[in-house]
Design a protein around this motif. Structure first.
Motif, short mmCIF file in Angstrom:
data_model
loop_
_atom_site.label_atom_id
_atom_site.label_comp_id
_atom_site.label_asym_id
_atom_site.label_seq_id
_atom_site.Cartn_x
_atom_site.Cartn_y
_atom_site.Cartn_z
N ASN A 184 0.85 -1.19 0.00
CA ASN A 184 0.00 0.00 0.00
C ASN A 184 0.88 1.24 0.00
O ASN A 184 1.93 1.26 0.64
CB ASN A 184 -0.92 0.02 1.22
CG ASN A 184 -1.86 -1.17 1.26
OD1 ASN A 184 -2.37 -1.60 0.23
ND2 ASN A 184 -2.11 -1.70 2.44
N TYR A 185 0.42 2.28 -0.70
CA TYR A 185 1.21 3.52 -0.73
C TYR A 185 0.28 4.72 -0.59
O TYR A 185 -0.69 4.87 -1.34
CB TYR A 185 1.99 3.64 -2.04
CG TYR A 185 2.80 4.92 -2.12
CD1 TYR A 185 3.89 5.13 -1.30
CD2 TYR A 185 2.43 5.93 -3.02
CE1 TYR A 185 4.61 6.30 -1.36
CE2 TYR A 185 3.15 7.11 -3.07
CZ TYR A 185 4.24 7.29 -2.24
OH TYR A 185 4.95 8.46 -2.30
N GLU A 186 0.60 5.58 0.38
CA GLU A 186 -0.14 6.81 0.61
C GLU A 186 0.86 7.97 0.62
O GLU A 186 1.70 8.07 1.51
CB GLU A 186 -0.89 6.74 1.94
CG GLU A 186 -1.64 8.01 2.29
CD GLU A 186 -2.56 8.48 1.17
OE1 GLU A 186 -2.43 9.65 0.76
OE2 GLU A 186 -3.39 7.68 0.72
N PRO A 187 0.80 8.85 -0.39
CA PRO A 187 1.78 9.94 -0.49
C PRO A 187 1.84 10.84 0.73
O PRO A 187 2.90 11.37 1.06
CB PRO A 187 1.30 10.72 -1.73
CG PRO A 187 0.52 9.74 -2.53
CD PRO A 187 -0.12 8.83 -1.53
N SER A 188 0.72 11.03 1.42
CA SER A 188 0.72 11.93 2.58
C SER A 188 1.58 11.39 3.72
O SER A 188 1.98 12.16 4.61
CB SER A 188 -0.72 12.14 3.08
OG SER A 188 -1.31 10.90 3.46
N ASP A 189 1.90 10.09 3.70
CA ASP A 189 2.75 9.50 4.73
C ASP A 189 4.21 9.40 4.30
O ASP A 189 5.04 8.89 5.06
CB ASP A 189 2.24 8.09 5.09
CG ASP A 189 0.84 8.12 5.67
OD1 ASP A 189 0.48 9.15 6.27
OD2 ASP A 189 0.11 7.11 5.50
N ASP A 190 4.51 9.87 3.10
CA ASP A 190 5.86 9.73 2.55
C ASP A 190 6.60 11.06 2.61
O ASP A 190 6.24 12.01 1.90
CB ASP A 190 5.77 9.24 1.09
CG ASP A 190 7.13 8.85 0.53
OD1 ASP A 190 8.15 9.14 1.16
OD2 ASP A 190 7.16 8.24 -0.55
N PRO A 191 7.64 11.17 3.42
CA PRO A 191 8.37 12.44 3.53
C PRO A 191 9.29 12.71 2.34
O PRO A 191 9.82 13.81 2.21
CB PRO A 191 9.19 12.27 4.81
CG PRO A 191 9.43 10.80 4.88
CD PRO A 191 8.20 10.13 4.32
N TYR A 192 9.49 11.72 1.47
CA TYR A 192 10.45 11.87 0.39
C TYR A 192 9.82 12.10 -0.98
O TYR A 192 10.53 12.27 -1.97
CB TYR A 192 11.35 10.62 0.32
CG TYR A 192 12.13 10.39 1.58
CD1 TYR A 192 13.11 11.29 1.99
CD2 TYR A 192 11.86 9.29 2.38
CE1 TYR A 192 13.82 11.08 3.16
CE2 TYR A 192 12.56 9.08 3.56
CZ TYR A 192 13.54 9.98 3.94
OH TYR A 192 14.23 9.78 5.11
N VAL A 193 8.49 12.08 -1.07
CA VAL A 193 7.84 12.26 -2.36
C VAL A 193 8.15 13.67 -2.88
O VAL A 193 8.05 14.65 -2.12
CB VAL A 193 6.33 12.01 -2.25
CG1 VAL A 193 5.66 13.00 -1.31
CG2 VAL A 193 5.67 12.03 -3.60
#
Length: 587
Positions: free
Chosen positions: A276-285
């Motif tokens: 699963n991938y959620e951009p809001s939880d990714d500090p590196y996007v």
């Protein structure tokens, strides 16, 4: 006559010196040279004079022509010039040309006129009952008009590519001016980064206005946007500036001197997400607004891997709805950072339960993403599986594998399917090394084989699963499954989770359905104890977490009749719709 000819030649020479595209200007006492006005009367008089001069020259030319055919050609040309309709068109042409020059509108509005023609023609198909729409469609379908638009697009594209108004900065670098139209329907589709005090285009996203124009490239430095200086500003500042602007955008750029050609013809790759991938939880996007969220099991169409860390992709079903591609983590990047996450967790038990990254040491964490010492977990990390569409042949049905925790009801569902349609469904006959009983027939209850034969097939990887009971070996051989497939029937299997990788690596092309237990379980009319239910649900959740990337579908077995209906619906769909399967199955 000779005198008249000489006068005509002088008039013709005068007309050639005074170009038809020159603007006739008058200047009053209160008007400066930078504020010219257009005198319509002088313009009309000048246009008529030019036509008269041209007619006199043609009359003089006829005298010097010996052959009758040439004289007739000149006479036709004279008659054309004398027609009032032609003179009106000539006057209109000159007026438009001079006005366009006066307004400095020499820049092509688009290099996609042919594409616009196709779009208009598609729209007109909905109005085919109207005569006007039919006439316009015929006009747009004319090969002459299509050739004209194709020529226009070629010239316009060259003009846009050369329209750099290329000047030299004080530092000696060449700059170019790029004009784009930003709309609310189609995003601009660029991301930027800071390099010292410079603002650099880091990525051009497929489907956006920038990518379609071909005028912005990765590595270009942005100096100004609509006259607003951006050098020295942060990425967030530039984002805010662009967010507040709509309509025409003018970029002053320093082109990337080492600009690499984007792989526009890059092969499209289809992958199934195993996480699963959620951009809001990714500090590196790089840009959350452009990132694409997805769930385990989603099929993603990867259209660009130019940036190995951040691919550009569409989620299956979204490619015809969303014009702009989304950013997803690249496979290698995702593997390395998940490996780093595990390593940090192992080495820092005191931080257990906390988020694995810290904003304070974000740059240090990024550097560690590519640390070779972090690669020890990479083989165990699930990211993407490359897939392709497969439609099962009518005479070779895919085996159906039911998997679930004990007491989840998968074996009961298998028995229901076997009893409902025995001519369609069947089970694989297991192999064993024990001695057959009196009523048993080899090939019906079991395939009775020697221990040596069983162990040989086991060593060859032919057994999907096997075990030993009272010194006798039992197992399901792939040959038994293939025999059912070749007969045109559907083989039903209930397997253990550890057998899934084996059956998927064979050439059986199984369709795997996970049977999830309901929240409230009953058996024999009695409810299970709460602790038993909780334990079963916990084990099922762990099974789904560990093996969910291998499942093709999930059914919650809350009601047997409903579950059988859902199973039949999934199985029937295999006959009518192609399914995404591992790429190795179809290569």
């Amino acid at each position: 006559m000779r005198k008249r000819e000489e006068e005509s030649c002088e008039q013709l020479q005068g007309a050639s010196l005074d170009s038809p595209l020159c603007l006739s200007l008058t200047q009053s006492s209160n008007e400066g040279i930078d504020n010219p006005t257009f005198d319509a009367m002088d313009f009309e008089k000048e246009t008529k004079t030019e036509l008269e001069d041209l007619l006199l020259s043609l009359e003089g030319l006829k005298v010097h022509l010996d052959d009758i055919e040439s004289q007739e050609d000149v006479q036709l040309l004279v008659e054309l010039l004398l027609q009032s309709d032609f003179q009106k068109v000539f006057f209109m042409h000159r007026s438009v040309a001079l006005t366009m020059r006066h307004l400095h509108l020499s820049h092509p509005l688009t290099a996609h006129a042919l594409q616009l023609r196709d779009e208009v023609e598609n729209v007109l198909q909905s109005y085919s009952k109207y005569t006007e729409a039919t006439d316009l469609t015929d006009l747009l379908s004319s090969p002459h008009l299509q050739a004209l638009m194709e020529a226009h697009d070629c010239i316009a594209q060259q003009k846009l590519n050369m329209d750099s108004t290329e000047t030299m900065e004080p530092c000696g670098k060449t700059t170019k001016l790029v004009c784009l139209e930003k709309t609310r329907d189609v995003p601009l589709g660029v991301t930027v980064r800071n390099h010292h005090d410079c603002v650099i285009i880091s990525r051009v996203v497929r489907g956006g206005t920038a990518e379609k124009s071909g005028l912005l490239s990765e590595g270009d430095e942005i100096l100004q946007i609509n006259g607003v200086v951006v050098r020295g500003r942060s990425v967030n500042d530039v984002h805010n500036i662009l967010s507040s602007m709509h309509g025409p955008l003018t970029f002053l750029l320093i082109p990337n001197s080492q600009n690499k050609m984007s792989s526009q013809r890059q092969t499209l790759m289809h992958v199934k997400a195993n996480f699963n991938y959620e951009p809001s939880d990714d500090p590196y996007v790089p840009c959350r607004e452009l990132a694409l969220s997805f769930c385990k099991g989603d099929v993603l169409h990867v259209i660009s891997q130019d940036d190995p860390n951040w691919w550009q992709a569409y989620r299956d079903g979204d490619e015809n709805q969303k014009p702009l591609a989304g950013l997803i983590p690249g496979k290698s990047f995702q593997q390395h950072r998940e490996s780093m996450k595990k390593t940090i967790t192992d080495q820092n038990q005191e931080h257990k339960g906390k988020h694995w990254y810290s904003k304070k040491n974000k740059k240090q964490q990024i550097k560690r993403l590519h640390d070779p010492n972090v690669a020890q977990h990479i083989d165990d990390i699930l990211t993407y599986e490359e897939v392709a569409l497969y439609h099962q042949p009518s005479d070779r049905k895919r085996p159906i594998v039911l998997i679930g925790q004990p007491n989840s009801g998968q074996d009961g569902l298998r028995q229901r399917l076997l009893s409902l349609e025995p001519s369609r469904f069947t089970s694989a006959v297991p192999h064993t090394t024990r001695t057959p009983r009196l009523y048993e027939v080899s090939g019906r209850e079991y395939n009775f084989v020697s221990r040596e034969s069983f162990e040989s097939d086991l060593a060859s990887g032919k057994f999907i699963e096997s075990g030993e009971f009272e010194r006798n070996l039992y197992g399901t051989n792939t040959d038994s499954v293939k025999q059912i497939i070749n007969s045109g029937k559907i083989c039903l299997l209930c397997l253990q989770p550890k057998s899934l990788q084996v059956v998927r690596s064979s050439d059986l092309k199984p369709y795997i359905i996970f049977i999830r237990p309901p929240v409230l379980l009953t058996k024999g009319g009695k409810k299970h104890k709460v602790e038993d239910t909780s334990e079963l649900l916990k084990n099922a959740c762990e099974m789904e977490q560990s093996y969910g990337h291998l499942f093709d579908a999930v059914i919650t077995n809350s009601n047997v009749n409903k579950s059988v209906f859902e199973l039949m619906k999934l199985i029937n769909r295999l006959d009518t719709e192609p399914q995404w399967v591992p790429l190795s199955w179809v290569c």
